[in-house]
Scaffold this active site. Sequence first.
Site, PDB file in Angstrom:
ATOM      1  CD  GLU A 359      -2.867  -1.221   2.263  1.00 26.27           C
ATOM      2  OE1 GLU A 359      -4.093  -1.815   2.198  1.00 26.27           O
ATOM      3  OE2 GLU A 359      -2.519  -1.012   3.463  1.00 26.27           O
TER       4      GLU A 359
HETATM    5  C1  ACM Z   1      -2.159  -5.321   4.361  1.00 29.34           C
HETATM    6  O1  ACM Z   1      -3.044  -5.740   4.953  1.00 29.34           O
HETATM    7  N1  ACM Z   1      -1.912  -4.128   3.974  1.00 29.34           N
HETATM    8  C2  ACM Z   1      -0.811  -6.029   4.185  1.00 29.34           C
END
Ligand code: ACM
EC number: 3.2.1.52
Length: 572
Positions: A359
């Site tokens: 992310e």
């Molecule tokens: C995640 O759940 N962002 C690894």
Amino acid sequence: MNKLLSILVVFLLMSCGSPYKDVKNTAADYGIVPKPKELLMKDGRFLVDFNTKVTGDASLQKEGEYLAQMLSLASGNDIEFTSNNSGPSDGSIVLKIDEAINNGEGYRLSVNYDGIVIAGKTGKGVFYGIQSLRQLMPPGSESGSVEKLTIPDVEIKDSPRYVYRGMMLDVGRHFFPVDFVKKYIDLIAMHKMNRFHWHLTEDQGWRIEIKKYPKLTEVGAWRNGTIVGLLPGERNDNKRSGGFYTQEEVKEIVKYAADRSITVIPEIEMPGHASAAIAAYPFLSCFPKEPTVVRENMISEKSKELQKEGTPKIVQESWGVYPDVFCAGNDETFDFLEDVLDEVMPLFPSKYIHIGGDECPKDNWKRCPKCQARIKKLGLKDEHGLQSYFIQRIEKYVNSKGKNIIGWDEILEGGLAPNATVMSWRGEKGGIEAAKQHHDVIMTPTTYCYFDYGQSERKDEPLNIGGYLPVEKVYSYNPDSKELTPEQAGFILGGQGNLWTEYIATPDKVELMVLPRMSALSEVIWTPQAEREFNDFKSRFGRLAQRFDAMGIHYSKYIFDDKAAPGKDEVK
Ligand code: ACM
Ligand code: ZN
């Protein structure tokens, strides 16, 4: 006199035969989770009393003391471990190393009315044998001494299906004290899991002391308020909160885990989820002078004031993914991260360091002159190429210190770092792709392994991140993908349950969210696939639940009754 009396009692027992020799046992006496590979029920029971002695190889001192302490508490007798490397095994409970056992974590447990033997190829195997013995004792033994503590006779031969059996705890969104981290580690050990993935840095808090950069914890470990309710949120609570672990506390936890056959894998997130580090050291951002992007109306009064007065960077107070990430074009970012890793790596004997990688929005990199210059200079394709460069540069550094990296499956984008292990979370696709490229993989897909999801579809379920992951679904997981050849499947090291804590602020709620789903997952990754069946698990979990009751540990009761209260009122 006392000694004389005990000799007399032993003599009498021997002459009359043990009253426990022929006791009939039933399947209910053998509710071990995760289910052992081979278990043979027998008649008869071993009595733990003032006469019980624990002996074993001197190399098993740690395991022997653990067992002696467990039996002392459960029986109310003072039971000690004595090593007997030089002489014959003369205890009533004997711990041994047996090289013939063909799995490093495998063990054999033999309980007879007149003695118990726990043998392992290593101390880890012996430790797991002790955990099985523990689950053969009455549940009440978890909370104090039991009158006439007896253990059913049995022959167990056991070893795990996978080498990596993990649980993650996010201490970034909410901080959890050392004592609770230890309790979480105890739960991991009880389930014969062997990795504790400690998610230590987040947008909402940096949790590990780094001596060279004190502001990481002076500033980055604290936030001025926290969003209340489900995103986009109802309001900000305007309460300062946070905390961090000193390096001494980290060492204490690592040792506590090692004493329970658990390796702690620290996660230092990069290049995303970096707001807390940037609040402490704004030079790490592509744009040090730009205010932290926050959710409007959800920022605390204090942070609003700080931003107005000219402190642009704040520790995030809300959940989600944010654009202020580590600048990939600035060499000072890498100097900082290498310094941090230089302090982190010696604290953790683990071969692996988790470097995050998930992310990471590319918004800032797209408009940052330094990041763009790096892309141009190195002839990288785009910002994904820059992310790949970032991870590979860090990997090279970590490898130079004799360690390997683990990253979330985004590290596949733009090209995988040569020795990286992939933690597959966005389904199994990333893991399958990595295994095909002959990279090690840990499966932790959201669909089976995210214990921050709701456990039921009821409206009165405790506040959670959404999704729906009942215990049956966790239990139905099989990490072996049909898409892989047997050779490729060999790269799947195992699985892990993840607990993200945006909506989990207290230890009680952590317990409620992970149990019984963690128990189900432990069996997925320990027990052979062909030996598993949900209803059988459910009945064995019934006995484990009684242990949790005795220990004061919370768990969701849906597994027994889909009308059960969801636990909302039991925990904060
Ligand atoms: C995640 O759940 N962002 C690894
Ligand atoms: Zn930049």
